[in-house]
Design a protein around this motif. Structure first.
Motif, PDB file in Angstrom:
ATOM      1  N   PHE A  91      32.039  44.142  16.560  1.00 30.48           N
ATOM      2  CA  PHE A  91      31.027  45.199  16.223  1.00 30.48           C
ATOM      3  C   PHE A  91      31.636  46.482  16.551  1.00 30.48           C
ATOM      4  O   PHE A  91      31.301  47.497  16.332  1.00 30.48           O
ATOM      5  CB  PHE A  91      30.041  45.232  17.546  1.00 30.48           C
ATOM      6  N   TYR A  95      30.709  50.676  16.204  1.00 32.03           N
ATOM      7  CA  TYR A  95      30.066  50.997  17.603  1.00 32.03           C
ATOM      8  C   TYR A  95      30.446  52.088  18.566  1.00 32.03           C
ATOM      9  O   TYR A  95      31.862  52.374  18.615  1.00 32.03           O
ATOM     10  CB  TYR A  95      30.601  49.717  18.370  1.00 32.03           C
ATOM     11  N   THR A 100      24.046  54.223  21.793  1.00 34.02           N
ATOM     12  CA  THR A 100      23.425  52.802  22.206  1.00 34.02           C
ATOM     13  C   THR A 100      22.605  53.068  23.411  1.00 34.02           C
ATOM     14  O   THR A 100      22.598  53.999  24.108  1.00 34.02           O
ATOM     15  CB  THR A 100      24.415  51.918  22.515  1.00 34.02           C
ATOM     16  N   ARG A 101      21.954  52.017  24.038  1.00 36.62           N
ATOM     17  CA  ARG A 101      21.296  52.054  25.162  1.00 36.62           C
ATOM     18  C   ARG A 101      22.028  52.155  26.394  1.00 36.62           C
ATOM     19  O   ARG A 101      21.415  52.239  27.576  1.00 36.62           O
ATOM     20  CB  ARG A 101      19.958  50.982  25.302  1.00 36.62           C
ATOM     21  N   LYS A 169      20.379  36.739  19.159  1.00 31.82           N
ATOM     22  CA  LYS A 169      19.938  38.039  19.249  1.00 31.82           C
ATOM     23  C   LYS A 169      21.090  39.034  19.140  1.00 31.82           C
ATOM     24  O   LYS A 169      21.052  40.089  18.767  1.00 31.82           O
ATOM     25  CB  LYS A 169      19.071  38.192  20.256  1.00 31.82           C
ATOM     26  N   ARG A 170      22.090  38.490  20.387  1.00 34.51           N
ATOM     27  CA  ARG A 170      23.101  39.643  20.630  1.00 34.51           C
ATOM     28  C   ARG A 170      24.103  39.676  19.485  1.00 34.51           C
ATOM     29  O   ARG A 170      24.644  40.825  19.346  1.00 34.51           O
ATOM     30  CB  ARG A 170      23.872  39.051  21.782  1.00 34.51           C
ATOM     31  N   THR A 172      23.507  39.494  16.217  1.00 32.29           N
ATOM     32  CA  THR A 172      22.746  40.150  15.145  1.00 32.29           C
ATOM     33  C   THR A 172      22.684  41.576  15.609  1.00 32.29           C
ATOM     34  O   THR A 172      23.114  42.458  14.639  1.00 32.29           O
ATOM     35  CB  THR A 172      21.218  39.754  15.285  1.00 32.29           C
ATOM     36  N   LYS A 173      22.728  41.996  16.931  1.00 29.42           N
ATOM     37  CA  LYS A 173      22.826  43.546  17.163  1.00 29.42           C
ATOM     38  C   LYS A 173      24.230  44.102  17.017  1.00 29.42           C
ATOM     39  O   LYS A 173      24.392  45.230  16.464  1.00 29.42           O
ATOM     40  CB  LYS A 173      22.652  43.523  18.521  1.00 29.42           C
ATOM     41  N   HIS A 174      25.174  43.132  17.150  1.00 29.77           N
ATOM     42  CA  HIS A 174      26.562  43.598  17.110  1.00 29.77           C
ATOM     43  C   HIS A 174      26.846  43.721  15.628  1.00 29.77           C
ATOM     44  O   HIS A 174      27.363  44.391  15.140  1.00 29.77           O
ATOM     45  CB  HIS A 174      27.456  42.354  17.605  1.00 29.77           C
ATOM     46  N   LYS A 176      24.887  44.532  13.125  1.00 23.84           N
ATOM     47  CA  LYS A 176      24.379  46.003  12.672  1.00 23.84           C
ATOM     48  C   LYS A 176      25.427  47.171  13.148  1.00 23.84           C
ATOM     49  O   LYS A 176      25.470  47.999  12.302  1.00 23.84           O
ATOM     50  CB  LYS A 176      23.146  46.149  13.474  1.00 23.84           C
ATOM     51  N   HIS A 177      26.245  47.047  14.120  1.00 23.98           N
ATOM     52  CA  HIS A 177      27.186  47.812  14.289  1.00 23.98           C
ATOM     53  C   HIS A 177      28.131  47.853  13.540  1.00 23.98           C
ATOM     54  O   HIS A 177      28.785  49.044  12.910  1.00 23.98           O
ATOM     55  CB  HIS A 177      27.680  47.773  15.754  1.00 23.98           C
TER      56      HIS A 177
END
Length: 277
Positions: A91, A95, A100-101, A169-170, A172-174, A176-177
């Motif tokens: 990522f 990134y 980010t959150r 899920k983790r 997939t989020k990475h 996207k970065h």
């Protein structure tokens, strides 16, 4: 964004600041390891995946992006450093922590290391200056009381979740970065330039991951090829790719992409033995 801000206030009122101990440990490294010959930078993949010795300064920090890695190098680099080790995860390309959150961690980079926010306009939008003021007293106490404060006050990151859906899920989020068109790679190029100018070896570590995690990163080889091409002009830079190997097994991992202690010892030994760090 509003939820993130409110959650930060709630955590603060409960006496908890995410990753505070990690930042304290990194700050203490800068105070006691003035004679270190190796500087370690990057994300939690090296924070938990590399076992430093007494001659290595561990400044890999939770959610550290390439901007903060470069700024930490610029702040603490000295002529004694022979090697710089940095993680480049799947990522890292796109990134930027402040987006980010986990943007509140940018406040800790500023409070501990006096590193300005990467994008001031985003910091204002996310109320980071306000959060920074609230964190300031907690940081002072953490530095003053050390482990005694940490044990009762710190909210630690939990990487223990190892379910397949959580890992996917983790990942997939990475992923996207990695697709974002931002200038994060510029910071890595600048780091390579500075290491080359200072005659320091730069080791870019691409950390391993479980097969479940890898399934969600379809263009991983393209990402590695991209960084390999970018680093061709810097003879002091070496890329060590553990992601596309079968050296690590499932029992080497704490979750989908973080090594446990056994895996960390293995990767540390491989880096030192193969590259003479």
């Amino acid at each position: 964004m509003r939820f993130d801000f409110v959650q930060n206030i709630i955590d603060l009122l409960r006496g908890k600041i995410y990753a505070l101990q990690t930042f304290c440990n990194a700050y203490n490294e800068t105070q006691i390891k003035n004679n270190a010959d190796t500087l370690i930078l990057g994300t939690s993949h090296l924070l938990t995946g590399y076992v430093p010795n007494e001659s290595e300064m561990q400044l890999a920090i939770t959610s550290e992006d390439l901007y903060y890695s470069l700024k930490l190098y610029e702040k603490f680099n000295n002529e004694q450093f022979k090697n710089v080790i940095i993680s480049y995860s799947m990522f890292s390309r796109g990134y930027s922590q402040i987006y980010t959150r986990a943007a509140s961690l940018c406040c800790l980079f500023k409070l501990f290391f006096d590193i300005p926010y990467q994008y001031e306009e985003i910091a204002k939008t996310k109320h980071l200056h306000f959060i920074e003021k609230l964190y300031k007293n907690k940081v002072k106490k953490a530095l003053k009381y050390g482990d005694q404060y940490h044990k009762s006050k710190i909210f630690k990151c939990n990487h223990a979740e190892n379910g397949l859906e959580v890992i996917r899920k983790r990942a997939t989020k990475h992923y996207k970065h990695s697709l974002r068109e931002v200038s994060q790679l510029d910071y890595l190029i600048k780091l390579a330039e500075k290491c080359n100018q200072n005659n320091q070896n730069l080791f870019i570590i691409i950390p391993p991951a479980t097969s479940c995690y890898k399934e969600c990163i379809p263009n991983s080889k393209e990402l590695v090829n991209e960084i390999t091409q970018l680093m061709q002009n810097y003879p002091n830079t070496k890329i060590i790719d553990f992601y596309h190997t079968d050296l690590f097994k499932t029992d080497d991992f704490h979750d989908g992409d973080h090594l446990n202690n056994k895996g960390a010892i293995k990767m540390t030994d491989l880096i030192r033995n193969r590259e003479g760090v």
